[in-house]
Design a protein around this motif. Sequence first.
Motif, PDB file in Angstrom:
ATOM      1  N   SER A 115      48.874   4.442 -10.039  1.00  8.08           N
ATOM      2  CA  SER A 115      49.645   5.568 -10.656  1.00  8.08           C
ATOM      3  C   SER A 115      48.873   6.660 -11.432  1.00  8.08           C
ATOM      4  CB  SER A 115      50.920   5.257 -11.544  1.00  8.08           C
ATOM      5  OG  SER A 115      51.511   6.619 -11.863  1.00  8.08           O
ATOM      6  N   CYS A 116      48.483   7.831 -11.037  1.00  7.79           N
ATOM      7  CA  CYS A 116      47.365   8.749 -11.746  1.00  7.79           C
ATOM      8  C   CYS A 116      48.220   9.881 -12.577  1.00  7.79           C
ATOM      9  CB  CYS A 116      46.451   9.201 -10.612  1.00  7.79           C
ATOM     10  SG  CYS A 116      45.563   8.014  -9.758  1.00  7.79           S
ATOM     11  N   LEU A 117      47.566  10.348 -13.449  1.00 11.05           N
ATOM     12  CA  LEU A 117      48.071  11.243 -14.145  1.00 11.05           C
ATOM     13  C   LEU A 117      46.945  12.231 -14.807  1.00 11.05           C
ATOM     14  CD1 LEU A 117      50.449   9.019 -16.629  1.00 11.05           C
ATOM     15  CD2 LEU A 117      51.250  10.731 -14.967  1.00 11.05           C
ATOM     16  N   LEU A 118      47.374  13.253 -15.492  1.00  5.95           N
ATOM     17  CA  LEU A 118      46.446  14.376 -15.882  1.00  5.95           C
ATOM     18  C   LEU A 118      46.435  14.310 -17.420  1.00  5.95           C
ATOM     19  CD1 LEU A 118      46.497  17.029 -13.256  1.00  5.95           C
ATOM     20  CD2 LEU A 118      44.931  15.232 -13.235  1.00  5.95           C
ATOM     21  N   GLY A 119      45.195  14.288 -18.141  1.00  6.47           N
ATOM     22  CA  GLY A 119      45.113  14.361 -19.439  1.00  6.47           C
ATOM     23  C   GLY A 119      45.339  15.527 -20.386  1.00  6.47           C
ATOM     24  N   LYS A 120      45.394  16.646 -19.755  1.00  5.76           N
ATOM     25  CA  LYS A 120      45.465  18.009 -20.524  1.00  5.76           C
ATOM     26  C   LYS A 120      46.214  17.716 -21.746  1.00  5.76           C
ATOM     27  CE  LYS A 120      45.630  22.844 -19.947  1.00  5.76           C
ATOM     28  NZ  LYS A 120      45.623  24.067 -18.812  1.00  5.76           N
ATOM     29  N   GLY A 121      45.782  18.356 -22.967  1.00  2.00           N
ATOM     30  CA  GLY A 121      46.510  18.262 -24.181  1.00  2.00           C
ATOM     31  C   GLY A 121      46.493  17.190 -24.988  1.00  2.00           C
ATOM     32  N   LEU A 122      46.150  16.018 -24.306  1.00  2.00           N
ATOM     33  CA  LEU A 122      46.168  14.608 -24.833  1.00  2.00           C
ATOM     34  C   LEU A 122      44.721  13.959 -24.942  1.00  2.00           C
ATOM     35  CD1 LEU A 122      49.786  13.124 -24.372  1.00  2.00           C
ATOM     36  CD2 LEU A 122      48.980  14.202 -26.439  1.00  2.00           C
ATOM     37  N   ILE A 123      44.138  13.858 -23.779  1.00  2.00           N
ATOM     38  CA  ILE A 123      42.854  13.292 -23.629  1.00  2.00           C
ATOM     39  C   ILE A 123      41.960  14.331 -23.042  1.00  2.00           C
ATOM     40  CG2 ILE A 123      41.894  11.332 -22.515  1.00  2.00           C
ATOM     41  CD1 ILE A 123      44.638  10.080 -22.267  1.00  2.00           C
ATOM     42  N   SER A 124      40.813  14.369 -23.661  1.00  2.00           N
ATOM     43  CA  SER A 124      39.660  15.210 -23.053  1.00  2.00           C
ATOM     44  C   SER A 124      38.131  14.364 -23.102  1.00  2.00           C
ATOM     45  CB  SER A 124      39.496  16.401 -23.986  1.00  2.00           C
ATOM     46  OG  SER A 124      39.064  15.931 -25.340  1.00  2.00           O
ATOM     47  N   MET A 125      37.156  15.181 -22.219  1.00  5.34           N
ATOM     48  CA  MET A 125      36.128  14.645 -22.366  1.00  5.34           C
ATOM     49  C   MET A 125      35.074  15.777 -22.232  1.00  5.34           C
ATOM     50  SD  MET A 125      35.667  13.460 -18.217  1.00  5.34           S
ATOM     51  CE  MET A 125      36.178  14.730 -17.046  1.00  5.34           C
ATOM     52  N   ARG A 126      33.735  15.604 -22.531  1.00  5.52           N
ATOM     53  CA  ARG A 126      32.972  16.554 -22.371  1.00  5.52           C
ATOM     54  C   ARG A 126      31.782  16.043 -21.562  1.00  5.52           C
ATOM     55  NH1 ARG A 126      28.172  19.113 -26.452  1.00  5.52           N
ATOM     56  NH2 ARG A 126      27.284  20.617 -24.501  1.00  5.52           N
ATOM     57  N   MET A 127      31.457  16.513 -20.440  1.00  2.00           N
ATOM     58  CA  MET A 127      30.624  15.829 -19.306  1.00  2.00           C
ATOM     59  C   MET A 127      29.047  16.585 -19.533  1.00  2.00           C
ATOM     60  SD  MET A 127      32.928  15.381 -16.163  1.00  2.00           S
ATOM     61  CE  MET A 127      31.804  14.479 -15.365  1.00  2.00           C
ATOM     62  N   PHE A 128      28.151  15.653 -19.391  1.00  2.00           N
ATOM     63  CA  PHE A 128      26.775  16.436 -19.082  1.00  2.00           C
ATOM     64  C   PHE A 128      26.380  17.122 -20.346  1.00  2.00           C
ATOM     65  CE2 PHE A 128      29.152  16.958 -15.076  1.00  2.00           C
ATOM     66  CZ  PHE A 128      28.859  15.661 -14.570  1.00  2.00           C
ATOM     67  N   PRO A 129      26.373  16.675 -21.438  1.00  2.00           N
ATOM     68  CA  PRO A 129      25.901  17.435 -22.741  1.00  2.00           C
ATOM     69  C   PRO A 129      24.472  17.509 -22.738  1.00  2.00           C
ATOM     70  CG  PRO A 129      26.650  15.225 -23.313  1.00  2.00           C
ATOM     71  CD  PRO A 129      27.070  15.317 -22.109  1.00  2.00           C
ATOM     72  N   THR A 130      23.720  16.594 -22.175  1.00  2.00           N
ATOM     73  CA  THR A 130      22.344  16.566 -22.286  1.00  2.00           C
ATOM     74  C   THR A 130      21.436  17.694 -21.329  1.00  2.00           C
ATOM     75  OG1 THR A 130      22.066  14.765 -20.599  1.00  2.00           O
ATOM     76  CG2 THR A 130      22.331  14.067 -22.994  1.00  2.00           C
ATOM     77  N   GLY A 131      22.202  18.205 -20.451  1.00  2.00           N
ATOM     78  CA  GLY A 131      21.537  19.279 -19.603  1.00  2.00           C
ATOM     79  C   GLY A 131      21.871  18.975 -18.118  1.00  2.00           C
ATOM     80  N   LEU A 132      21.249  20.151 -17.274  1.00  2.91           N
ATOM     81  CA  LEU A 132      21.211  19.983 -15.785  1.00  2.91           C
ATOM     82  C   LEU A 132      20.990  18.763 -15.310  1.00  2.91           C
ATOM     83  CD1 LEU A 132      20.164  23.758 -15.396  1.00  2.91           C
ATOM     84  CD2 LEU A 132      22.638  23.010 -14.914  1.00  2.91           C
ATOM     85  N   ASN A 133      20.162  17.996 -15.297  1.00  4.46           N
ATOM     86  CA  ASN A 133      19.428  16.873 -14.734  1.00  4.46           C
ATOM     87  C   ASN A 133      20.629  15.888 -14.863  1.00  4.46           C
ATOM     88  OD1 ASN A 133      17.200  17.898 -14.113  1.00  4.46           O
ATOM     89  ND2 ASN A 133      15.869  16.901 -15.754  1.00  4.46           N
TER      90      ASN A 133
END
Length: 289
Positions: A238-256
Motif C-alpha cells: 500500500s503506497c501513500l503520499l507524504g505531502k504535509g507530513l513527510i518531506s525530503m530534500r534531494m541532491f543538495p550537493t549539486g548537479l552531479n
Amino acid sequence: MLVILPILATLCALSVLCILGRPRYLANIPVSQKPTNDFSTVSIIVPARNEEANITPLLNSLQSERKLIHEIIIVDDASSDGTAKSALDGGATVVQSNTLPEGWNGKPWACYQGAKSATGDWLLFLDADVRLQHGAIAKINQLVSCADGNTVYSIYPHHTIDQTYEQLSAYFNALMVAGVNAFGCGSAAGENAALFGQTFLIPKELYFQNDGHAAVKDKVLENFHFAEILKSKNCHCSCLLGKGLISMRMFPTGLNELWDSWKKGFVGGAAKVDKSTLIYSSIWVSAGM
C-alpha cells in the motif's frame, strides 16, 4: 500542423490521469483517540553513511512525537564523519555496521543489521534526508493499529526545494510516483504496486518471514525487488503520499548528485515498472516535450 500539435499534446497529457489520477495521502488517514502506549511498537531504522549533516535535522523532526516511537536506530555504515556522534547526541541508538559481506550492497546490509537489532513489532525504514512533521508518527501508528499483518506500507516524501537546479528533479520525482503503479484511475491500479525506498513500514515478523533485505542484498533499487517478493507471497503493498507530513530534500550537493540519481532510477527502475504504466508515462513525457 501548428493547430494539430497542441491538440495531440493535450490528448497525450491526459494519460497522466491513468497513472496519477487517484492520489492517496498519509495526511488523510484518520487518527483515533487510542492511548499513546498502544502506539509504542514502531522501531525506526536509518541506514547512514557520512550523513552527519542530515542526522541531527532528522532526529530533531522526530522529537515532538518521540513518546510514540518505540526506538530509533541509526546504523552507522562505516562513516568517516560525525554521523555516530550526531546520532548519539540526538538520543538515538547507534549500531556500528559490520564489514560488508561478499555479494551485498551497502544499503541493504545496513538495513538488515538495523532490523536484526530492532525490538519493536514494526520496522519503519527511513532515509537520512527525510524529515517528519508533527503528526506524521501518529498517522503511521494509525496505519499500524488498523493493519492486518500482511500489508506493507510505503510513503513518498514531499520534495522540498532550496536551489533552482533542484527543480530539474521535479519531473523525475513525478515519474517515480507514477512508476509504482499505485495511484492510477484504472481498476487494476494498486494491484501490482511497487514500494518507495525512502519511507518503508513493515511488520517485523513479515519482514523476516521473507528474509528481509537479505532477499535483495545485491540489488540497487531494493525496494522494487522486495515488493515483487512480497507480492509473490500474496502480501499487499500500500503506497501513500507524504505531502504535509513527510518531506525530503534531494541532491543538495549539486548537479552531479542529481545526474547520478537519475541514471540509477531510470536504468534500474524502468525494467521493473508495470508495462502499461511505462507506456502511459512515456506518452505523458512525449506530450510534455
